[in-house]
Enzyme design. Structure first.
Site, PDB file in Angstrom:
ATOM      1  N   CYS A 126       0.856  -1.197   0.000  1.00 22.11           N
ATOM      2  CA  CYS A 126       0.000   0.000   0.000  1.00 22.11           C
ATOM      3  C   CYS A 126       0.890   1.244   0.000  1.00 22.11           C
ATOM      4  O   CYS A 126       0.630   2.219  -0.703  1.00 22.11           O
ATOM      5  CB  CYS A 126      -0.896   0.046   1.231  1.00 22.11           C
ATOM      6  SG  CYS A 126      -1.833  -1.454   1.538  1.00 22.11           S
ATOM      7  N   CYS A 173       2.399   3.195  -3.188  1.00 26.57           N
ATOM      8  CA  CYS A 173       1.638   4.257  -3.848  1.00 26.57           C
ATOM      9  C   CYS A 173       1.184   5.342  -2.885  1.00 26.57           C
ATOM     10  O   CYS A 173       1.163   6.521  -3.220  1.00 26.57           O
ATOM     11  CB  CYS A 173       0.408   3.681  -4.536  1.00 26.57           C
ATOM     12  SG  CYS A 173       0.806   2.550  -5.875  1.00 26.57           S
ATOM     13  N   HIS A 174       0.759   4.935  -1.689  1.00 26.77           N
ATOM     14  CA  HIS A 174       0.106   5.892  -0.774  1.00 26.77           C
ATOM     15  C   HIS A 174       1.034   6.445   0.300  1.00 26.77           C
ATOM     16  O   HIS A 174       0.590   7.251   1.122  1.00 26.77           O
ATOM     17  CB  HIS A 174      -1.110   5.236  -0.118  1.00 26.77           C
ATOM     18  CG  HIS A 174      -2.165   4.799  -1.096  1.00 26.77           C
ATOM     19  ND1 HIS A 174      -2.916   5.691  -1.820  1.00 26.77           N
ATOM     20  CD2 HIS A 174      -2.592   3.559  -1.462  1.00 26.77           C
ATOM     21  CE1 HIS A 174      -3.767   5.018  -2.592  1.00 26.77           C
ATOM     22  NE2 HIS A 174      -3.583   3.722  -2.397  1.00 26.77           N
ATOM     23  N   CYS A 221      -7.713  -2.129  -4.931  1.00 25.59           N
ATOM     24  CA  CYS A 221      -6.295  -1.774  -5.004  1.00 25.59           C
ATOM     25  C   CYS A 221      -5.429  -3.025  -5.061  1.00 25.59           C
ATOM     26  O   CYS A 221      -4.477  -3.096  -5.820  1.00 25.59           O
ATOM     27  CB  CYS A 221      -5.896  -0.931  -3.787  1.00 25.59           C
ATOM     28  SG  CYS A 221      -5.768   0.823  -4.179  1.00 25.59           S
ATOM     29  N   CYS A 271     -34.998  -1.909  10.689  1.00 19.36           N
ATOM     30  CA  CYS A 271     -33.931  -1.237  11.438  1.00 19.36           C
ATOM     31  C   CYS A 271     -34.547  -0.115  12.264  1.00 19.36           C
ATOM     32  O   CYS A 271     -34.217   0.101  13.430  1.00 19.36           O
ATOM     33  CB  CYS A 271     -32.895  -0.635  10.504  1.00 19.36           C
ATOM     34  SG  CYS A 271     -32.267  -1.730   9.230  1.00 19.36           S
ATOM     35  N   CYS A 289     -36.240  -0.375  15.976  1.00 21.17           N
ATOM     36  CA  CYS A 289     -35.409  -0.229  17.169  1.00 21.17           C
ATOM     37  C   CYS A 289     -34.626   1.081  17.160  1.00 21.17           C
ATOM     38  O   CYS A 289     -34.604   1.808  18.147  1.00 21.17           O
ATOM     39  CB  CYS A 289     -34.425  -1.392  17.273  1.00 21.17           C
ATOM     40  SG  CYS A 289     -35.190  -2.941  17.786  1.00 21.17           S
ATOM     41  N   HIS A 290     -33.963   1.383  16.046  1.00 18.08           N
ATOM     42  CA  HIS A 290     -32.942   2.436  16.063  1.00 18.08           C
ATOM     43  C   HIS A 290     -33.460   3.827  15.741  1.00 18.08           C
ATOM     44  O   HIS A 290     -32.726   4.806  15.879  1.00 18.08           O
ATOM     45  CB  HIS A 290     -31.795   2.044  15.138  1.00 18.08           C
ATOM     46  CG  HIS A 290     -31.150   0.751  15.546  1.00 18.08           C
ATOM     47  ND1 HIS A 290     -30.497   0.609  16.754  1.00 18.08           N
ATOM     48  CD2 HIS A 290     -31.103  -0.463  14.950  1.00 18.08           C
ATOM     49  CE1 HIS A 290     -30.049  -0.638  16.855  1.00 18.08           C
ATOM     50  NE2 HIS A 290     -30.416  -1.309  15.774  1.00 18.08           N
ATOM     51  N   ARG A 307     -22.350  -6.777  11.433  1.00 15.71           N
ATOM     52  CA  ARG A 307     -23.355  -6.298  12.392  1.00 15.71           C
ATOM     53  C   ARG A 307     -24.753  -6.350  11.769  1.00 15.71           C
ATOM     54  O   ARG A 307     -25.715  -6.757  12.418  1.00 15.71           O
ATOM     55  CB  ARG A 307     -23.014  -4.871  12.820  1.00 15.71           C
ATOM     56  CG  ARG A 307     -23.831  -4.385  13.995  1.00 15.71           C
ATOM     57  CD  ARG A 307     -23.408  -5.137  15.247  1.00 15.71           C
ATOM     58  NE  ARG A 307     -24.281  -4.861  16.396  1.00 15.71           N
ATOM     59  CZ  ARG A 307     -25.409  -5.503  16.645  1.00 15.71           C
ATOM     60  NH1 ARG A 307     -25.825  -6.449  15.838  1.00 15.71           N
ATOM     61  NH2 ARG A 307     -26.122  -5.214  17.719  1.00 15.71           N
ATOM     62  N   CYS A 321     -28.022  -8.507  13.206  1.00 16.19           N
ATOM     63  CA  CYS A 321     -29.344  -7.931  13.496  1.00 16.19           C
ATOM     64  C   CYS A 321     -30.418  -8.681  12.714  1.00 16.19           C
ATOM     65  O   CYS A 321     -31.477  -8.992  13.244  1.00 16.19           O
ATOM     66  CB  CYS A 321     -29.380  -6.452  13.126  1.00 16.19           C
ATOM     67  SG  CYS A 321     -28.907  -5.361  14.476  1.00 16.19           S
TER      68      CYS A 321
END
Lengths: 271, 150
Positions: free
Chosen positions: A86, A89-90, A124, A187, A190-191, A228, A232
């Protein structure tokens, strides 16, 4: 006997955490932009116990730093037929990746889709390093994603759902409000409708993504936002979409717009 | 015709004392004005079993969302729904049966699951396809327990 004792201790700790959480009702909220789905934007951090917050805030104690450090090592390791790392290039990630973690998922013209940070890293590897893409949720992909996003820690989520990404955010929004599974919940059930309410022992948060990849006690390791999502969906007895699927990237994009302005916390620590 | 047959089989199984598996196709029931006046089963509800099904996290898991002072000995109670204290004073049994069987008939857009509806779900996991969360007998057992929460 030992088992009973452990159970008692675990329960006592659980109760202590619950009690201390109750004592800290003041939650930092930020004001959403006009027309936003929420009237206040709150990080999941604010819903955790004092002990969990302290753990996240201490870079030595925070278990997520194992993955940050592994990512840092991988950053300059060459891999693939091009003989590059990585860093080839970076260069210095602290500079080149300083705000990358705030803008993903991001539109990619080449594939004509928004891509998650995990997917961008694998692009990449394939195109520029001639290396094999890492498997989703594998140690190296989690480490690299965590390391890159960690460079943006403290900077506000600044994802864009404009232009060609707009229809993807719209798709994500549909998924967010779609009831699924035998328990028939979305979703939002609850959220959005119930954040700040206790569901059994757990305090429901807004389900924000600013801390991902996140170290979860339940997993005993760091995990991606797609993992995650899957968890759920399983909980509500639905068939989850696949990690890395268009559906989950669309949902991830929309979810990020629900948390615009929240500071990136990677690696966050959660239950 | 088919429904009647299912019902007969269910009734027989209950009469002979088999424990019905959760996967049994739901028995037919009649909804009258957002209530279900008739019991789903031949056997009367048992409050002791009802309490167990109510607490079981893979069955009712009612304390995930509700609280109850009669169940103070249980560690964590939910804050998503109203307290179940005095619930049988607020609702008639036929209404409570409706709420348990299909909460959405009574509370539009509710987060509360429909405990005795087997179809109409989106992306339901294979394992649960065509099944209800509770058995008919568990619904009646929980009702019997709720009746004690005056």
């Amino acid at each position: 006997m030992k088992k009973i004792l452990m159970l008692a201790v675990a329960t006592a700790i659980g109760l202590a955490i619950a009690a201390s959480a109750k004592a800290e009702m003041k939650r930092v909220a930020i004001k959403p932009p006009n027309g936003h789905a929420l009237s206040e934007i709150i990080s999941g951090y604010e819903y955790r116990s004092k002990e969990t917050k302290v753990l996240q805030d201490d870079d030595i104690q925070n278990p997520g730093f194992i993955w940050v450090e592994q990512g840092e090592e991988l950053w300059s390791q060459t891999d693939g037929s091009a003989g590059k790392s990585c860093a080839s290039c970076h260069d210095d990630a602290t500079e080149s990746m300083a705000t990358v973690g705030t803008v993903y998922p991001k539109w990619d013209d080449k594939v004509g889709k928004p891509v998650s940070l995990e997917q961008r890293i694998n692009t990449c590897r394939k195109d520029n390093m001639g290396a094999k893409p890492w498997k989703w949720e594998s140690g190296p992909l989690l480490s690299m994603t965590t390391y890159v996003r960690h460079q943006s820690r403290g900077k506000p989520v600044n994802v864009s759902a404009e232009g060609p990404a707009a229809s993807w955010a719209e798709r994500g929004k549909k998924l967010y409000y779609q009831r699924v599974g035998q328990l028939d919940m979305a979703c939002s059930s609850c959220h959005e409708d119930n954040y700040g309410n206790r569901i059994r022992a757990d305090m429901l948060s807004q389900g924000q993504s600013n801390g991902f990849p996140t170290y979860r006690f339940k997993w005993q390791k760091i995990g991606s936002i797609h993992r995650r999502f899957k968890g759920c969906m399983k909980n509500i007895r639905a068939t989850p979409y696949k990690v890395g699927s268009d559906e989950f990237v669309a949902l991830e994009l929309y979810l990020a717009t629900r948390g615009v302005g929240l500071p990136v916390e990677t690696p966050a620590v959660r239950n | 015709m088919k429904l009647n047959a299912t019902r007969l089989v269910t009734a027989l199984a209950v009469a002979v004392g088999f424990a019905l598996p959760v996967c049994a196709a739901p028995v037919a029931f009649e909804v009258i004005d957002k209530t279900i006046p008739k019991s789903l089963t031949m056997e009367a509800g048992d409050p002791g079993r009802g309490k167990k099904a109510l607490l079981n996290r893979k069955q009712g898991n009612c304390l995930a969302c509700h609280s109850s002072s009669a169940l103070k000995d249980q560690p964590f109670h939910g804050e998503v729904g109203p307290s179940l204290d005095g619930v049988s004073g607020r609702w008639k049994e036929a209404e409570l049966r409706m709420i348990l069987v299909d909460s959405k008939v009574v509370f539009e857009d509710t987060i509360m699951p429909s405990f005795y509806i087997a179809d109409g779900y989106t992306r339901i996991a294979k394992k649960f396809m065509g099944k209800t969360i509770l058995t008919a007998q568990q619904v009646e057992d929980i009702l019997a327990y709720l009746n004690q929460l005056k």
